[in-house]
Design a protein around this motif. Structure first.
Motif, PDB file in Angstrom:
ATOM      1  N   LEU A 124      21.329 -10.779 -45.731  1.00 29.17           N
ATOM      2  CA  LEU A 124      22.258  -9.912 -45.011  1.00 29.17           C
ATOM      3  C   LEU A 124      21.613  -9.366 -43.758  1.00 29.17           C
ATOM      4  CD1 LEU A 124      24.939  -8.469 -44.826  1.00 29.17           C
ATOM      5  CD2 LEU A 124      24.055  -6.689 -46.316  1.00 29.17           C
ATOM      6  N   GLY A 128      23.746 -11.001 -41.094  1.00 30.30           N
ATOM      7  CA  GLY A 128      24.802 -10.046 -40.791  1.00 30.30           C
ATOM      8  C   GLY A 128      26.008 -10.185 -41.694  1.00 30.30           C
ATOM      9  N   LEU A 129      26.959  -9.255 -41.506  1.00 35.18           N
ATOM     10  CA  LEU A 129      28.157  -9.224 -42.341  1.00 35.18           C
ATOM     11  C   LEU A 129      28.973 -10.500 -42.207  1.00 35.18           C
ATOM     12  CD1 LEU A 129      29.370  -5.575 -41.737  1.00 35.18           C
ATOM     13  CD2 LEU A 129      28.638  -6.550 -43.895  1.00 35.18           C
ATOM     14  N   GLY A 130      28.864 -11.177 -41.085  1.00 35.61           N
ATOM     15  CA  GLY A 130      29.641 -12.399 -40.860  1.00 35.61           C
ATOM     16  C   GLY A 130      29.415 -13.430 -41.949  1.00 35.61           C
ATOM     17  N   VAL A 133      31.560 -12.523 -44.834  1.00 40.72           N
ATOM     18  CA  VAL A 133      32.973 -12.816 -44.528  1.00 40.72           C
ATOM     19  C   VAL A 133      33.238 -14.300 -44.715  1.00 40.72           C
ATOM     20  CG1 VAL A 133      34.741 -12.779 -42.735  1.00 40.72           C
ATOM     21  CG2 VAL A 133      33.154 -10.893 -42.929  1.00 40.72           C
TER      22      VAL A 133
END
Lengths: 142, 407
Positions: A124, A128-130, A133
């Protein structure tokens, strides 16, 4: 009035590069033997890119997918916690996305959660959050 | 760059004065540094779903997530509410303001669209029969402002034009979508339309209407353009939230819900598509600042800048930088103490729980618009679910942060 198609719509998501189940099966077995060899030799770090390479996302056969995920999780648990950050730093974006998918798949089993949480934290931070998602939205599941 | 050193010191000296006042007056100390500001923020409503500027950028129409359109006029450095347009029954999902003909078109979840004409200091609505049985999601005037396209949940796009004989707006349907159409964008040639849908596809259609457009333009898609037939279909891995043509019409950018952005080069068929995976949350809307620079806004509450280096697109930087965020919020000891007491009174909280985001937008950015016309857009505005309208100045941003250079 526009077409009254109120029933559930089957959205065909075009799959490019899908292989037959037989091809996937043989690939998974090959991967299994390579990874086991490296794990036995203590080279878990080398086994990870092989395990993550070309996941069987296009098959509808759940068994093949489960087999592959067993291979990946075994590599993840074999790598020591202290080395996780270093390993993640060397992965490229595509591998990170695939890794995140396997982390969530492994967490859904609930057995190897402690090391997987460490992996999750590390990936993470890098991706990242991508990446999360994309785990949730990608219809091509691992 | 001496002026920026001066600007920074003035900022910090005013912090002490303004910290006890409400955030509404952040605009006050920005007045003094108007020429050097990188962005201006105005809180216009509780929540804004969409906005559109008029031709000379003196007025902005917003939808505060309700069935009303609020038109604000720029008076000095603040916005004043000028008019409220009430005609729709449900939430207005999209507004577009035609700059030359000065007509506003609004689309709403009540399955209707209205075209508003300014006559005798009043906005007069004209109903447009879209013939859809689901909500309208997005509306856009064509470049020549003689047609507009309405995307809807009825899996179709209504392309509307004015028929002089019947004195009425007529709509023609583009079907071929398997699910809700989320966005549309017009090609500069006034005929091609790109659509983004929640059926995971981005498509290009011909929206050429014989009575309105005289000639059929020459396009890369061939000479025979049939209305409503998909000329191109591109796959996405999620609902396609944002679609945009580049200024030349050679590129199509589409952003989807899997936190990715695809840029397709359609100057040659089949198109070459590049995918850029985002670090953060999905993008909702796009704006090309130039042929090589693209800004995406969405659930990260931060405009993201993408640029192409010889045809290779990559993420460059976030536009809302940390130092700007700190200056705009005016944090200080007095401000924090005030926050503590405020939270104690309103929420019964014992400690300062900071739910404030670091970015200037406190919630998802829903819409982005260009303020300056021309080959390179130098100013643009964003609105979000936090009710803020922020105007960004790229020249000032460029001067301050070298990586934000617009090509």
């Amino acid at each position: 009035m526009a077409d009254d198609d109120d029933g559930p719509v089957e959205l065909e998501v075009q799959e490019v590069g899908g292989k037959t189940d037989a091809v996937y099966q043989s690939e998974v077995q090959q991967r299994q033997s390579e990874v086991t060899k490296l794990l036995n030799a203590g080279k878990a770090l080398d086994a990870l890119p092989i395990a993550l390479n070309d996941p069987p996302t296009h098959t509808k056969n759940q068994e093949i997918k489960d087999q592959n995920s067993v291979i990946v999780i075994s590599v993840l648990t074999a790598i020591k916690e202290a080395q996780v950050d270093q390993v993640v730093a060397n992965l490229n974006d595509e591998q990170l996305d695939v890794l995140m998918k396997y982390i969530y798949k492994g967490l859904s089993n609930g057995e190897t959660s402690t090391p997987l949480f460490k992996w999750h934290e590390s990936v993470l931070k890098k991706a990242g959050l991508g990446s999360i998602v994309r785990v949730m939205t990608d219809r091509k599941t691992v | 760059f001496f002026c920026f050193l001066v600007a920074d010191t003035i900022f910090s000296s005013f912090e002490a004065v303004v910290s006890t006042q409400s955030t509404g007056t952040t605009t006050l100390f920005i007045i003094l540094l108007l020429t050097m500001s990188t962005s201006e923020i105005d809180h216009l409503a509780n929540c804004i779903t969409t906005h559109a500027w008029n031709g000379d950028r003196s007025k902005v129409a917003i939808s505060p997530n309700s069935n009303e359109v609020m038109i604000y006029t720029k008076k000095g450095n603040t916005f004043e509410l000028e008019q409220i347009l009430q005609e729709h029954d449900q939430v207005i999902t999209s507004i577009d303001w035609a700059p030359k003909t000065n007509r506003i078109v609004t689309a709403s979840q009540d399955r209707n669209a209205f075209v508003w004409n300014y006559e005798k200091n009043e906005w007069k609505p004209t109903l447009v029969i879209l013939r859809i049985n689901r909500a309208a999601t997005y509306v856009k005037w064509s470049p020549l402002e003689n047609k507009f396209a309405v995307a809807s949940g009825a899996k179709c796009v209504s392309v509307c034009y004015f028929e002089e004989d019947s004195n009425w707006w007529i709509s023609k349907h583009i079907k071929k979508h398997k699910s809700t159409v989320l966005k549309v964008d017009w090609h500069p040639n006034n005929c091609l339309l790109v659509t983004g849908s929640s059926d995971f596809k981005c498509r290009v259609f011909s929206a050429h209407i014989k009575v309105v457009d005289k000639e059929l333009p020459r396009t890369v898609f061939g000479d025979k353009l049939v209305f409503g037939e998909p000329l191109l279909e591109m796959n996405a891995s999620g609902w396609v939230h944002g679609v945009k043509w580049s200024p030349s019409g050679n590129l199509i950018a589409f952003a989807s819900h899997d936190s990715s952005l695809c840029i397709a080069n359609v100057s040659n068929l089949p198109p070459t598509i590049q995918k850029v995976n985002l670090r953060g949350l999905p993008i909702r809307d796009l704006l090309f600042l130039s042929e090589n620079s693209l800004v995406g806004v969405g659930e990260d509450c931060n405009p993201l800048l993408f640029q192409s280096e010889g045809g290779n697109w990559a993420f460059v930087s976030e536009i809302d930088k940390k130092s700007e965020q700190a200056a705009a919020s005016g944090d200080s000891a007095a401000g924090n103490a005030r926050k503590l007491f405020a939270s104690k009174v309103t929420l019964g909280a014992e400690s300062v729980t900071d739910t404030k985001l670091e970015t200037q937008h406190q919630n998802c950015i829903t819409s982005i618009r260009a303020l300056t016309a021309g080959a390179v857009v130098s100013d643009f505005s964003t609105v979000g679910l936090d009710g803020n309208l922020i105007v960004w100045h790229t020249k000032a941003l460029e001067a301050k942060f070298k990586e934000l250079k617009i090509k």
